[in-house]
Structure formats: C-alpha cells, structure tokens
Write a protein that holds these residues in place. Structure first.
Motif, PDB file in Angstrom:
ATOM      1  N   GLU A  97       0.760  -1.287   0.075  1.00  0.00           N
ATOM      2  CA  GLU A  97       0.089  -0.025   0.044  1.00  0.00           C
ATOM      3  C   GLU A  97       0.962   1.369   0.126  1.00  0.00           C
ATOM      4  O   GLU A  97       0.493   2.253  -0.727  1.00  0.00           O
ATOM      5  CB  GLU A  97      -0.928   0.043   1.297  1.00  0.00           C
ATOM      6  CG  GLU A  97      -1.846  -1.044   0.996  1.00  0.00           C
ATOM      7  CD  GLU A  97      -2.988  -1.296   2.413  1.00  0.00           C
ATOM      8  OE1 GLU A  97      -2.525  -0.464   3.301  1.00  0.00           O
ATOM      9  OE2 GLU A  97      -3.708  -2.016   2.190  1.00  0.00           O
ATOM     10  N   LEU A 101       1.180   4.350  -2.938  1.00  0.00           N
ATOM     11  CA  LEU A 101       0.886   5.755  -2.640  1.00  0.00           C
ATOM     12  C   LEU A 101       2.093   6.507  -3.259  1.00  0.00           C
ATOM     13  O   LEU A 101       1.976   7.560  -3.953  1.00  0.00           O
ATOM     14  CB  LEU A 101       0.905   5.888  -1.287  1.00  0.00           C
ATOM     15  CG  LEU A 101      -0.835   5.575  -0.834  1.00  0.00           C
ATOM     16  CD1 LEU A 101      -0.835   5.727   0.738  1.00  0.00           C
ATOM     17  CD2 LEU A 101      -1.674   6.919  -1.479  1.00  0.00           C
ATOM     18  N   TYR A 104       1.983   6.147  -7.441  1.00  0.00           N
ATOM     19  CA  TYR A 104       0.629   6.813  -7.928  1.00  0.00           C
ATOM     20  C   TYR A 104       0.152   8.226  -7.333  1.00  0.00           C
ATOM     21  O   TYR A 104      -0.691   8.984  -7.901  1.00  0.00           O
ATOM     22  CB  TYR A 104      -0.611   5.872  -8.082  1.00  0.00           C
ATOM     23  CG  TYR A 104      -0.023   4.420  -8.898  1.00  0.00           C
ATOM     24  CD1 TYR A 104      -0.218   4.722 -10.330  1.00  0.00           C
ATOM     25  CD2 TYR A 104       0.107   3.363  -8.370  1.00  0.00           C
ATOM     26  CE1 TYR A 104       0.153   3.595 -11.251  1.00  0.00           C
ATOM     27  CE2 TYR A 104       0.418   2.355  -9.166  1.00  0.00           C
ATOM     28  CZ  TYR A 104       0.497   2.280 -10.486  1.00  0.00           C
ATOM     29  OH  TYR A 104       0.888   1.190 -11.261  1.00  0.00           O
ATOM     30  N   THR A 106      -1.829   9.247  -5.544  1.00  0.00           N
ATOM     31  CA  THR A 106      -3.425   9.612  -4.728  1.00  0.00           C
ATOM     32  C   THR A 106      -4.380   8.323  -5.058  1.00  0.00           C
ATOM     33  O   THR A 106      -3.824   7.647  -5.969  1.00  0.00           O
ATOM     34  CB  THR A 106      -4.029  10.415  -5.676  1.00  0.00           C
ATOM     35  OG1 THR A 106      -4.490  10.404  -7.048  1.00  0.00           O
ATOM     36  CG2 THR A 106      -3.191  11.975  -5.391  1.00  0.00           C
ATOM     37  N   TYR A 107      -5.210   7.913  -4.180  1.00  0.00           N
ATOM     38  CA  TYR A 107      -6.006   6.806  -4.600  1.00  0.00           C
ATOM     39  C   TYR A 107      -6.949   6.931  -5.754  1.00  0.00           C
ATOM     40  O   TYR A 107      -7.187   6.039  -6.301  1.00  0.00           O
ATOM     41  CB  TYR A 107      -7.090   6.821  -3.188  1.00  0.00           C
ATOM     42  CG  TYR A 107      -6.481   6.320  -2.087  1.00  0.00           C
ATOM     43  CD1 TYR A 107      -6.020   5.017  -1.728  1.00  0.00           C
ATOM     44  CD2 TYR A 107      -6.174   7.319  -1.025  1.00  0.00           C
ATOM     45  CE1 TYR A 107      -5.337   4.600  -0.774  1.00  0.00           C
ATOM     46  CE2 TYR A 107      -5.636   7.240   0.275  1.00  0.00           C
ATOM     47  CZ  TYR A 107      -5.271   5.665   0.283  1.00  0.00           C
ATOM     48  OH  TYR A 107      -4.461   5.126   1.313  1.00  0.00           O
ATOM     49  N   ASP A 108      -7.074   8.259  -6.242  1.00  0.00           N
ATOM     50  CA  ASP A 108      -7.776   8.288  -7.745  1.00  0.00           C
ATOM     51  C   ASP A 108      -6.866   7.657  -8.702  1.00  0.00           C
ATOM     52  O   ASP A 108      -7.388   6.787  -9.656  1.00  0.00           O
ATOM     53  CB  ASP A 108      -8.144   9.873  -8.122  1.00  0.00           C
ATOM     54  CG  ASP A 108      -9.416  10.217  -7.122  1.00  0.00           C
ATOM     55  OD1 ASP A 108     -10.121   9.427  -6.528  1.00  0.00           O
ATOM     56  OD2 ASP A 108      -9.660  11.196  -7.112  1.00  0.00           O
ATOM     57  N   ILE A 110      -4.578   5.283  -8.244  1.00  0.00           N
ATOM     58  CA  ILE A 110      -4.451   3.952  -8.080  1.00  0.00           C
ATOM     59  C   ILE A 110      -5.531   3.224  -8.453  1.00  0.00           C
ATOM     60  O   ILE A 110      -5.428   2.072  -9.059  1.00  0.00           O
ATOM     61  CB  ILE A 110      -4.401   3.708  -6.418  1.00  0.00           C
ATOM     62  CG1 ILE A 110      -3.129   4.229  -5.948  1.00  0.00           C
ATOM     63  CG2 ILE A 110      -4.318   2.349  -6.176  1.00  0.00           C
ATOM     64  CD1 ILE A 110      -3.004   4.233  -4.367  1.00  0.00           C
ATOM     65  N   ASN A 111      -6.676   3.670  -8.433  1.00  0.00           N
ATOM     66  CA  ASN A 111      -7.849   3.161  -8.828  1.00  0.00           C
ATOM     67  C   ASN A 111      -8.237   3.407 -10.467  1.00  0.00           C
ATOM     68  O   ASN A 111      -9.354   3.123 -11.043  1.00  0.00           O
ATOM     69  CB  ASN A 111      -9.085   3.400  -8.172  1.00  0.00           C
ATOM     70  CG  ASN A 111      -9.028   2.740  -6.515  1.00  0.00           C
ATOM     71  OD1 ASN A 111      -8.484   1.575  -6.642  1.00  0.00           O
ATOM     72  ND2 ASN A 111      -9.014   3.516  -5.663  1.00  0.00           N
ATOM     73  N   THR A 162      -7.605  -1.920 -13.390  1.00  0.00           N
ATOM     74  CA  THR A 162      -7.071  -0.873 -12.783  1.00  0.00           C
ATOM     75  C   THR A 162      -5.667  -0.791 -12.495  1.00  0.00           C
ATOM     76  O   THR A 162      -4.813  -1.919 -12.210  1.00  0.00           O
ATOM     77  CB  THR A 162      -7.780  -0.405 -11.214  1.00  0.00           C
ATOM     78  OG1 THR A 162      -7.469  -1.760 -10.313  1.00  0.00           O
ATOM     79  CG2 THR A 162      -9.352  -0.452 -11.437  1.00  0.00           C
ATOM     80  N   TYR A 164      -4.276  -0.620  -9.398  1.00  0.00           N
ATOM     81  CA  TYR A 164      -4.148  -1.402  -8.112  1.00  0.00           C
ATOM     82  C   TYR A 164      -4.383  -2.995  -8.626  1.00  0.00           C
ATOM     83  O   TYR A 164      -3.459  -3.666  -8.066  1.00  0.00           O
ATOM     84  CB  TYR A 164      -5.394  -1.070  -7.167  1.00  0.00           C
ATOM     85  CG  TYR A 164      -5.410  -2.041  -6.060  1.00  0.00           C
ATOM     86  CD1 TYR A 164      -4.864  -1.379  -4.831  1.00  0.00           C
ATOM     87  CD2 TYR A 164      -5.828  -3.120  -5.979  1.00  0.00           C
ATOM     88  CE1 TYR A 164      -4.871  -2.238  -3.688  1.00  0.00           C
ATOM     89  CE2 TYR A 164      -5.739  -3.841  -4.795  1.00  0.00           C
ATOM     90  CZ  TYR A 164      -5.265  -3.395  -3.479  1.00  0.00           C
ATOM     91  OH  TYR A 164      -5.182  -4.175  -2.443  1.00  0.00           O
TER      92      TYR A 164
END
Length: 220
Positions: A97, A101, A104, A106-108, A110-111, A162, A164
């Motif tokens: 995890e 981060l 990439y 940001t989580y946006d 990542i997904n 994605t 991820y």
C-alpha cells in the motif's frame, strides 16, 4: 540467512582506517562468492515442487515450513534465482500500500484504469475462441461463426484493469515459486560447502576459508 553467510569464506582486505599501518588488513566476507545450485540440478524440473507463498510469509517462513529450518531461506531464494528480495519477493500488504501511494500519489490514480484485457470467450460447443487476460483496446470485439447455432456472433469480451489490480497481479505472480524437494537437501548442502572453499594455486591463498588481497600500498 545467517547460516548461509557463515559459510562464505573470508577475504583479508587492506585496511583504509586512518590509524592503520601499511601492513594492516581487515577480514571481510567475500560477498562475490555466491552459492548456487549445480546446473544439472537447476535444469531438472523433477527435483523441484511448486509452492505458493502465503500472506506476508518471508523466505525464512517458507524455509521453515518446507524444511523445518528457517536458515535455509537462502535455498528458497536460490531455487528461484532471486537476488533482490525487495523487488522479487511479494511485498507485505503494508509495504504494498505504501508502494502504491508512492508510485501513483493519490487513491484516484491508484484506482484509475491501467489497461484493458479480454475475458474468455467460448462457442456453444465449449471450444475457446479467445483466452482471458490478453491486453487489448477498450473497443475490442471478436466475431466468429458458431457451428451449433449456425450463425455469426460478435462479442465484446473486454474488462478494465485498474492500476491497483495490475500491481496486485504482479505481486501474485511472485507468489508462485519452486522449492527443492527435501530428499535433495544433502546434495545441495555438500555442493555449497565445496563452492565456498578456496582452492590452492593462487598467491592470495592462505587456507580454504581465507584469501589475502594484494597490498598495493606497499608499491606506492
């Protein structure tokens, strides 16, 4: 791994410490002496068995489960030609995890979609027309004639992957390794002992476990 390093022979290196005399040496482990499986063993699939790494297991955990000896972690790595554990062994969930981060940001992201892949397509007789997992464009389609229905069929067998999922698949691929069957352990251990011995014939040779570097300071 400590058991492995204990078998690596020493190398007397010329001391560069500030207060060292010109004739002083420092014994260090010769990390260029690397244990490996004999080529005839490494190329023989019958001496290995498949193994899937579980959860956050480390090489020593796998060695203990397979051989009852955590010190044989070097053998688990050697069987799979793994040199850099961080880059070639599956990460823990925590490290994974953090890695995502860092890469990439940001989580946006990542997904976000990394690429598109095919899903499996079969005709009405069960024959595979398109295999799953092929990287394709988002608008990919395939048309085929179905002998049983006697008609042309067009399908759009595409699924998005994605970032991820892409990274997770890479980690999961690393979980599939090979381990040496226990009955060959003695052969490999004996080979390692022989590999780690210095052989006579060099001016640097002092014993089977020690060599001395040429002291270039004497000639300066």
């Amino acid at each position: 791994m400590s058991n492995y390093f204990s078998k690596i022979p020493d190398f007397e290196y010329v001391s560069r410490l500030p207060d060292a005399r010109i004739s002083d040496y420092i014994p260090v482990k010769n990390i260029f002496m690397r244990g490996k499986l004999r080529e005839d063993i490494f190329q023989d699939a019958s001496v290995f068995t498949k193994y899937k790494i579980k959860g956050n297991d480390r090489p020593d955990n796998v060695a203990y489960e397979i051989y009852g000896d955590a010190n044989l972690d070097w053998l688990v790595l050697t069987c799979n030609n793994i040199i850099n554990v961080y880059n070639e062994w599956p990460m823990t969930q925590f490290d994974f995890e953090n890695y995502l981060l860092e890469k990439y940001a940001t989580y946006d992201k990542i997904n976000a979609i990394h690429h598109y892949e095919t899903t499996e397509v079969k005709n009405s007789l069960g024959s595979i027309i398109i295999s799953a997992g092929l990287q394709v464009d988002s608008n990919y389609s395939v048309s085929f004639y179905d002998d049983q229905t006697e008609r042309m069929t067009t399908v759009y067998p595409v699924v998005s992957i994605t970032n991820y999922e892409y990274e997770e698949n890479l980690q999961n691929d690393r979980r599939n390794i090979f381990v040496l069957k226990g009955k060959f352990l003695t052969i490999v251990k004996d080979d390692l002992e022989e590999m780690m011995e210095y052989k006579k014939g060099s001016t640097q040779y002092k014993s089977e476990t020690l060599k001395t570097a040429d002291n270039i300071r004497l000639f300066q």
